[in-house]
Structure formats: structure tokens, C-alpha cells
Write a protein that holds these residues in place. Structure first.
Motif, PDB file in Angstrom:
ATOM      1  N   TRP A   1       6.278  36.755 -10.840  1.00  0.00           N
ATOM      2  CA  TRP A   1       7.329  37.770 -10.963  1.00  0.00           C
ATOM      3  C   TRP A   1       6.733  39.121 -10.592  1.00  0.00           C
ATOM      4  N   GLN A   2       7.335  39.788  -9.625  1.00  0.00           N
ATOM      5  CA  GLN A   2       6.902  41.110  -9.214  1.00  0.00           C
ATOM      6  C   GLN A   2       7.883  42.137  -9.766  1.00  0.00           C
ATOM      7  N   VAL A   3       7.362  43.137 -10.456  1.00  0.00           N
ATOM      8  CA  VAL A   3       8.211  44.127 -11.124  1.00  0.00           C
ATOM      9  C   VAL A   3       7.762  45.528 -10.732  1.00  0.00           C
ATOM     10  N   LEU A   4       8.701  46.304 -10.225  1.00  0.00           N
ATOM     11  CA  LEU A   4       8.453  47.702  -9.877  1.00  0.00           C
ATOM     12  C   LEU A   4       8.934  48.571 -11.029  1.00  0.00           C
ATOM     13  N   ILE A   5       8.039  49.383 -11.565  1.00  0.00           N
ATOM     14  CA  ILE A   5       8.351  50.235 -12.722  1.00  0.00           C
ATOM     15  C   ILE A   5       8.577  51.674 -12.251  1.00  0.00           C
ATOM     16  N   GLY A   6       9.613  52.302 -12.758  1.00  0.00           N
ATOM     17  CA  GLY A   6       9.884  53.695 -12.442  1.00  0.00           C
ATOM     18  C   GLY A   6      10.641  54.344 -13.584  1.00  0.00           C
ATOM     19  N   GLY A   7      11.066  55.583 -13.366  1.00  0.00           N
ATOM     20  CA  GLY A   7      11.846  56.286 -14.388  1.00  0.00           C
ATOM     21  C   GLY A   7      10.985  56.971 -15.425  1.00  0.00           C
ATOM     22  N   SER A   8       9.930  56.314 -15.868  1.00  0.00           N
ATOM     23  CA  SER A   8       8.944  56.868 -16.809  1.00  0.00           C
ATOM     24  C   SER A   8       7.584  56.320 -16.403  1.00  0.00           C
ATOM     25  N   ALA A   9       6.544  56.939 -16.941  1.00  0.00           N
ATOM     26  CA  ALA A   9       5.190  56.531 -16.569  1.00  0.00           C
ATOM     27  C   ALA A   9       4.873  55.121 -17.056  1.00  0.00           C
ATOM     28  N   LEU A  10       4.228  54.346 -16.196  1.00  0.00           N
ATOM     29  CA  LEU A  10       3.710  53.036 -16.582  1.00  0.00           C
ATOM     30  C   LEU A  10       2.359  53.256 -17.246  1.00  0.00           C
ATOM     31  N   THR A  11       2.264  52.854 -18.503  1.00  0.00           N
ATOM     32  CA  THR A  11       1.004  53.039 -19.227  1.00  0.00           C
ATOM     33  C   THR A  11       0.053  51.885 -18.935  1.00  0.00           C
ATOM     34  N   GLU A  12      -1.224  52.133 -19.178  1.00  0.00           N
ATOM     35  CA  GLU A  12      -2.221  51.089 -18.968  1.00  0.00           C
ATOM     36  C   GLU A  12      -2.002  49.924 -19.928  1.00  0.00           C
ATOM     37  N   GLY A  13      -1.539  50.235 -21.139  1.00  0.00           N
ATOM     38  CA  GLY A  13      -1.283  49.166 -22.107  1.00  0.00           C
ATOM     39  C   GLY A  13      -0.217  48.206 -21.629  1.00  0.00           C
ATOM     40  N   LEU A  14       0.907  48.724 -21.121  1.00  0.00           N
ATOM     41  CA  LEU A  14       1.978  47.862 -20.641  1.00  0.00           C
ATOM     42  C   LEU A  14       1.566  47.147 -19.361  1.00  0.00           C
ATOM     43  N   ALA A  15       0.852  47.846 -18.494  1.00  0.00           N
ATOM     44  CA  ALA A  15       0.390  47.217 -17.255  1.00  0.00           C
ATOM     45  C   ALA A  15      -0.512  46.017 -17.561  1.00  0.00           C
ATOM     46  N   LYS A  16      -1.420  46.179 -18.508  1.00  0.00           N
ATOM     47  CA  LYS A  16      -2.310  45.073 -18.867  1.00  0.00           C
ATOM     48  C   LYS A  16      -1.532  43.925 -19.502  1.00  0.00           C
ATOM     49  N   ALA A  17      -0.590  44.261 -20.381  1.00  0.00           N
ATOM     50  CA  ALA A  17       0.214  43.221 -21.026  1.00  0.00           C
ATOM     51  C   ALA A  17       0.994  42.420 -19.993  1.00  0.00           C
ATOM     52  N   ALA A  18       1.522  43.104 -18.974  1.00  0.00           N
ATOM     53  CA  ALA A  18       2.270  42.418 -17.919  1.00  0.00           C
ATOM     54  C   ALA A  18       1.355  41.535 -17.084  1.00  0.00           C
ATOM     55  N   LEU A  19       0.207  42.068 -16.674  1.00  0.00           N
ATOM     56  CA  LEU A  19      -0.733  41.281 -15.876  1.00  0.00           C
ATOM     57  C   LEU A  19      -1.229  40.057 -16.641  1.00  0.00           C
ATOM     58  N   ASP A  20      -1.435  40.220 -17.944  1.00  0.00           N
ATOM     59  CA  ASP A  20      -1.894  39.104 -18.775  1.00  0.00           C
ATOM     60  C   ASP A  20      -0.856  37.973 -18.815  1.00  0.00           C
ATOM     61  N   ARG A  21       0.426  38.330 -18.617  1.00  0.00           N
ATOM     62  CA  ARG A  21       1.492  37.320 -18.613  1.00  0.00           C
ATOM     63  C   ARG A  21       1.794  36.813 -17.208  1.00  0.00           C
ATOM     64  N   GLY A  22       1.021  37.243 -16.210  1.00  0.00           N
ATOM     65  CA  GLY A  22       1.221  36.761 -14.852  1.00  0.00           C
ATOM     66  C   GLY A  22       2.145  37.612 -14.011  1.00  0.00           C
TER      67      GLY A  22
ATOM     68  N   ASP B   1     -11.347  43.632 -10.957  1.00  0.00           N
ATOM     69  CA  ASP B   1     -11.192  43.061 -12.292  1.00  0.00           C
ATOM     70  C   ASP B   1      -9.943  43.662 -12.945  1.00  0.00           C
ATOM     71  N   THR B   2      -9.599  43.201 -14.143  1.00  0.00           N
ATOM     72  CA  THR B   2      -8.362  43.621 -14.791  1.00  0.00           C
ATOM     73  C   THR B   2      -8.294  45.129 -14.968  1.00  0.00           C
ATOM     74  N   SER B   3      -9.422  45.730 -15.363  1.00  0.00           N
ATOM     75  CA  SER B   3      -9.450  47.174 -15.584  1.00  0.00           C
ATOM     76  C   SER B   3      -9.138  47.936 -14.303  1.00  0.00           C
ATOM     77  N   GLU B   4      -9.736  47.511 -13.191  1.00  0.00           N
ATOM     78  CA  GLU B   4      -9.485  48.169 -11.910  1.00  0.00           C
ATOM     79  C   GLU B   4      -8.051  47.941 -11.454  1.00  0.00           C
ATOM     80  N   GLN B   5      -7.526  46.742 -11.668  1.00  0.00           N
ATOM     81  CA  GLN B   5      -6.141  46.449 -11.328  1.00  0.00           C
ATOM     82  C   GLN B   5      -5.200  47.391 -12.072  1.00  0.00           C
ATOM     83  N   VAL B   6      -5.441  47.511 -13.369  1.00  0.00           N
ATOM     84  CA  VAL B   6      -4.577  48.353 -14.203  1.00  0.00           C
ATOM     85  C   VAL B   6      -4.619  49.798 -13.730  1.00  0.00           C
ATOM     86  N   GLN B   7      -5.805  50.345 -13.542  1.00  0.00           N
ATOM     87  CA  GLN B   7      -5.941  51.745 -13.158  1.00  0.00           C
ATOM     88  C   GLN B   7      -5.290  52.039 -11.811  1.00  0.00           C
ATOM     89  N   THR B   8      -5.326  51.076 -10.899  1.00  0.00           N
ATOM     90  CA  THR B   8      -4.701  51.273  -9.590  1.00  0.00           C
ATOM     91  C   THR B   8      -3.185  51.193  -9.688  1.00  0.00           C
TER      92      THR B   8
END
Length: 549
Positions: free
Chosen positions: A304-325, A354-361
Motif C-alpha cells: 500500500w502506497q500512501v501520500l501524506i499531506g495537509g500536516s507534517a508527517l512525523t518520524e513516529g508515524l512514518a516508522k509505524a507505517a513502514l513497520d506495517r509494510g 536502513d529504517t532510520s534513513e528511510q524515515v528521515q528521507t
């Protein structure tokens, strides 16, 4: 110096950029793809969809709608709404996508301000319209939209129900050519004070935005959001900036499209699984709501590919999403910009991160999309360097920006001061053209003479393993001018208090990421963080609530 113009041949066709041109290719590429209504089980082939657009155009014309008139729609996300996206502007009328989550008095204001002539309204909104119809100064007639097999009795007089009217309409319509700069759509953006402001977009702007969005979502090897095999389901209301303009792209490309009706986590997840959805877009709070639901625990979100907008995507949510695929990305824009300005840009070797670099990007606001000229300026309007350090207001130029606020020339001049559209966002741009939004100008916190980004603090707090969502605002302080304060929601079964968050934030202080004065004075755990009518965090309301505590 005069430019050289080449005169056209006498019989040359001056091709106007009109929304009807986007519909030309829909059937060519669709194959057996369908347009699905998750609210009532409707399924249409693209041939049927085009026929329904023609039928709707005939219905609107029979109802007396002509070029320049305004047609308002109050509906959930349905194939009907998509038909309105095309039929209304294609006959030369203006589509007003009414924000159904506004307060009743604001809905009345926007409908009067837009000078609506005909209103298409779902059963859920007819009682409201029946109560306020005497306050609507320009509306001449109403049409009923229903998800039931048999339309229930309406609480006010209508010209009929949508499906019944379409069934009796002709299947062909000769859509005219007209000036591509004609207004096609209008809607209202809410601010922190005063009435909502009307923005408007021409056919030319919407066509150019569609083409730019189509290229943006497929030009990066690591961000192939829309291809012929994609299944698209919006989780951004269609009344909000045309669902970010994606329905126009999906229709032009002939993709399978799934419209979920009213947003409910169980329905969204059911459709995600049954229709094999591959691409969606939404604000962070909506994705958080979906992932936090009980039904989501048993679902495999891989692919599932999800584009986030409207408000800032936080690193916490980005990691949670990546962890779920979930492959998650950031998009940036605003109501006034149609909305696309920039998106995440993943380098070719991103798969090696790695996950950290993915999230930050992925949380970075990204690179400007094709045709967007983006700069940052200081308070005196001077351009600042693109060195990743200088921070200033983001200003933009691109062909699809609203030319002003409807009937509000003074606010329009402020928006377009010195020939650049002012976003009201503070950010930096690095030498690689990557934008990073730091905050809204009105939300930056000035404490002890230092500027602190509320978004940066939210991003750090969100990385706490027990915190789902965080919102940070500044409140007046006699000694420091302002101090940051936070409200948070926590994951099911977790317990978090002020001391735990402060201790967690100490790690970032020790690493030199933030200074100690950036840690919020108070951290309040709440059941739900207030949201605006389009799902963004409502900092105005949070500020008011904390001040009254």
C-alpha cells in the motif's frame, strides 16, 4: 524586445486546455477497470462512466444551468461526485465543492458567497438545507443524492433524485469549447479568524496540475504511485482541493478507482482488502485513525502506497507505517495551490537505506514538482540562500495557483504580494532543492528570544514508542514570551506522563538535536486531539482549550 509570433493557419484548431480533454483518454487505457462505489456497491465500466457524465450534463442543462452558473455539491466520496467533477465544469458552469464538515452558519456563508444556483445534496445533508433554505439567497433548486435503491422522501422540494434523473436523460452531449481560463471550480479554505475564504481554479490550471501530478507520481523509480495496474482509493474528502486533484489523474489514466463514501475505518479497511487498493492519500490523523483501529491489526498492508499531506508527517508515524509494510511519502501544498507543490524524492539507492534513513528521507517536504518555482524570503521580502540553513517564508510561482480569493481583493493582494504567492509556511531549501517545512508562521514559538518549531518538537515526541500523535502549541509566558505546551494521544494499553516524555526528550538534548528550552512545559494526555473539518490538527482549538484549563 518584441517576441516573434507565428500566425496559425486559417484552419488550425486552437486547442483549449479544458477538463473535457482529460476525459478523452479515460476509455482508451481503462481496459476492464471499474469505478467502484463502496457506499452502495455500484460498479461502472469507464464506458458507463462517460455515458453517465453525458447524462448528467443533459440533466443540468434541463435544470436551467448554463455557462457561468454555480452548482454546489454536498456529498460523501462517491462515483457521483466524480461525475460532477467532469460534467459541471464541462458545460461551462462552476463546481462548488461544499465542505460538509463546516458549521451550518459557515456552510450558509460559503453557499451565498459562491452564489450557488443549483444544489446537489446527499440525503444526510437535506435536513440541514431544509432548515437554512430561507437563508440561501441565490439557490434556485435542489437535487437529491441517495445511496438507497429507492429515494426516501426529501424534507424540501427537489427537481428529483440523481439516479432517476440520469435514467431519463439522453446519453450524448456535445460539450462546447470555450476560453480555457474560465473558472471551473471553487471551494472554501478555513483560516484561524474570520469567514472561510473562497479559492477558484480555471480549466487551464486544473489540466496543467493534472499533467504535473501524473508525471510526479510516476517519474521516480522508487515512488511509482499511479500506473496502469494501480487501484486508487482517496481518503481525502473530495470537497478538499478536489481530493488533491488525484481523481482527475486517475480518470485520465483509466485506473480502477474506489470511492468509499463516508470515512469509517472499518469500511476503508474492508475496501482496501476486497478491492486490492494500492494507492491512497490522506492527512496524518486519518492514517493514524486507520492504523489504530481494531480491524487493522489483522491486515497485511504490504504494497500500500500512501501520500501524506495537509500536516507534517512525523518520524513516529512514518516508522509505524513502514513497520506495517506501507510505503509512505510526503506531499506539500495548500488549498490555494491546487494543491501540489513538492513531494518526497527518493534517490536510486533508497532500497539500501536502513529504517532510520528511510524515515528521515520520507518525512522531508521534498523537491518542487515540475513547473514549480519555489523560493524562501526573509521578513523584508529578500530571497534567502538555498543552503539548508537559512529559514524564511516559502513563496511560489506555478501555473495552477489560485489568482486570488473570491470577492476579496485586499486579501488577494496580500496573498500575491510582490508577484509571488505567500504560503505562510516557514522552511529551508538545501542545495539539492529539497524543501523542509519548519512550521506555519503563526505556529512558530518564540521563547526567550529563540525560535522553536512546533513541528520539530512534535516530530521528536512522536518517536516515543507509546505515543500515537502529538500536537505542540505556544502559549504566552510572562518571563519567556512564549512557552511550548503539548497534547498527546497514547497507544492502547500504554501509560505516559509528563516526566516520561521529558526523560525521553533528554536524549535529544544530550545529542544536541534540541535545546532544553524546547521541551514543553506541560504534556497533557488526551483521548483525541482536535481536528479541523479536513482532518488536520486544530491548533487554534487546542490553544483555546489549554488557555482555559
Amino acid at each position: 524586445m518584441a517576441v516573434k509570433l507565428i500566425p496559425p493557419a486559417d484552419d488550425a484548431y486552437n486547442y483549449p486546455l479544458l477538463i473535457k480533454q482529460l476525459l478523452l483518454s479515460a476509455e482508451r487505457y481503462a481496459g476492464d477497470n471499474e469505478i467502484v462505489g463502496g457506499n452502495n456497491g455500484q460498479r461502472f465500466s469507464y464506458a458507463e462512466f462517460v455515458e453517465r457524465v453525458n447524462r448528467l450534463a443533459n440533466v443540468l442543462t434541463e435544470a436551467g444551468i448554463k455557462e457561468g452558473d454555480t452548482v454546489a455539491v454536498l456529498d460523501w466520496d462517491t462515483p457521483r461526485y466524480l461525475e460532477c467533477f467532469f460534467a459541471v465544469p464541462m458545460i461551462g458552469a462552476v463546481l462548488h465543492t461544499v465542505n460538509v464538515r463546516l458549521a451550518p452558519e459557515q456552510i450558509v456563508y460559503t453557499m451565498n458567497h459562491a452564489q450557488d444556483d443549483l444544489v446537489l445534496a446527499h440525503d444526510d445533508f437535506l435536513p440541514l438545507l431544509a432548515q437554512v433554505k430561507d437563508q440561501l439567497t441565490t439557490v434556485k433548486s435542489y437535487m437529491q443524492l441517495t445511496d438507497q435503491a429507492q429515494a426516501p422522501e426529501a424534507p424540501l422540494e427537489t427537481i428529483g433524485d440523481y439516479e432517476g434523473l440520469l435514467a431519463g436523460a439522453m446519453t450524448e452531449f456535445d460539450f462546447p469549447d470555450f476560453d480555457e481560463n474560465a473558472v471551473a471550480t471553487t471551494f472554501y479554505t478555513t483560516g484561524t479568524t474570520g469567514n472561510p475564504k473562497g479559492v477558484y481554479f480555471s480549466h487551464r490550471q486544473l489540466v496543467l496540475h493534472t499533467l504535473a501530478l501524473a508525471s510526479t507520481t510516476s517519474m521516480n523509480d522508487n515512488m511509482q504511485l499511479m500506473q496502469s495496474s494501480s487501484v486508487y482509493m482517496p481518503i481525502t474528502p473530495m470537497f478538499h482541493v478536489h481530493a488533491w486533484g488525484v481523481p482527475y489523474v486517475a480518470t485520465m489514466m483509466g485506473l480502477k478507482q474506489v470511492y468509499p463514501g463516508r470515512y469509517e475505518p472499518a469500511t476503508l479497511l474492508k475496501l482496501f482488502v476486497s478491492e486490492q487498493v494500492s494507492f491512497s492519500h490522506c492527512v496524518p490523523t486519518i492514517l493514524q485513525m486507520v492504523l489504530s483501529s481494531e480491524q487493522a491489526k489483522a491486515i497485511d498492508f504490504s504494497g500500500w502506497q500512501v501520500l501524506i499531506g495537509g500536516s507534517a508527517l512525523t518520524e513516529g508515524l512514518a516508522k509505524a507505517a513502514l513497520d506495517r509494510g506501507i510505503q509512505i511519502y510526503t506531499g506539500y501544498g495548500m488549498s490555494e495551490t491546487c494543491p501540489l507543490l513538492s513531494t518526497t524524492w527518493l534517490p536510486r539507492n533508497a532500497a539500501d537505506f536502513d529504517t532510520s534513513e528511510q524515515v528521515q528521507t520520507r518525512v522531508k517536504t521534498g523537491k518542487p514538482v515540475p513547473l514549480v518555482n519555489m523560493r524562501i524570503i526573509d521578513t523584508n521580502g529578500r530571497f534567502l540562500p538555498h543552503d539548508g540553513e537559512a529559514m524564511g517564508e516559502v513563496v511560489v510561482r506555478t501555473p495552477w495557483l489560485t489568482q486570488g480569493y473570491l470577492h476579496e481583493p485586499e486579501k488577494s493582494e496580500e496573498l500575491w504580494a510582490n508577484g509571488w504567492m505567500h504560503t505562510g509556511d516557514v522552511g529551508s531549501i538545501d542545495s539539492g532543492y529539497t524543501l523542509q517545512i519548519k512550521d506555519r508562521i503563526k505556529d512558530v514559538i518564540k521563547t526567550g528570544g529563540e525560535w522553536v518549531s512546533s513541528l520539530d518538537i512534535e516530530n521528536l515526541i512522536s518517536q516515543h514508542s507509546d505515543i500515537e500523535l502529538a500536537a505542540v502549541i505556544g502559549l504566552p509566558d510572562d518571563e519567556w514570551g512564549e512557552r511550548p505546551h503539548a497534547v498527546v494521544t497514547v497507544r492502547e494499553g500504554a501509560t505516559v506522563d509528563h516526566d516520561a516524555v521529558v526523560q525521553f526528550m533528554q536524549n535529544f538534548i544530550d545529542d544536541g538535536v534540541i535545546e532544553k528550552w524546547a521541551v514543553p512545559d506541560t504534556i497533557k494526555v488526551v483521548d483525541e486531539i482536535p481536528r479541523t473539518s479536513v482532518g488536520k490538527i486544530d491548533k487554534k482549538l487546542i490553544r483555546s482549550q489549554l488557555q482555559s484549563d
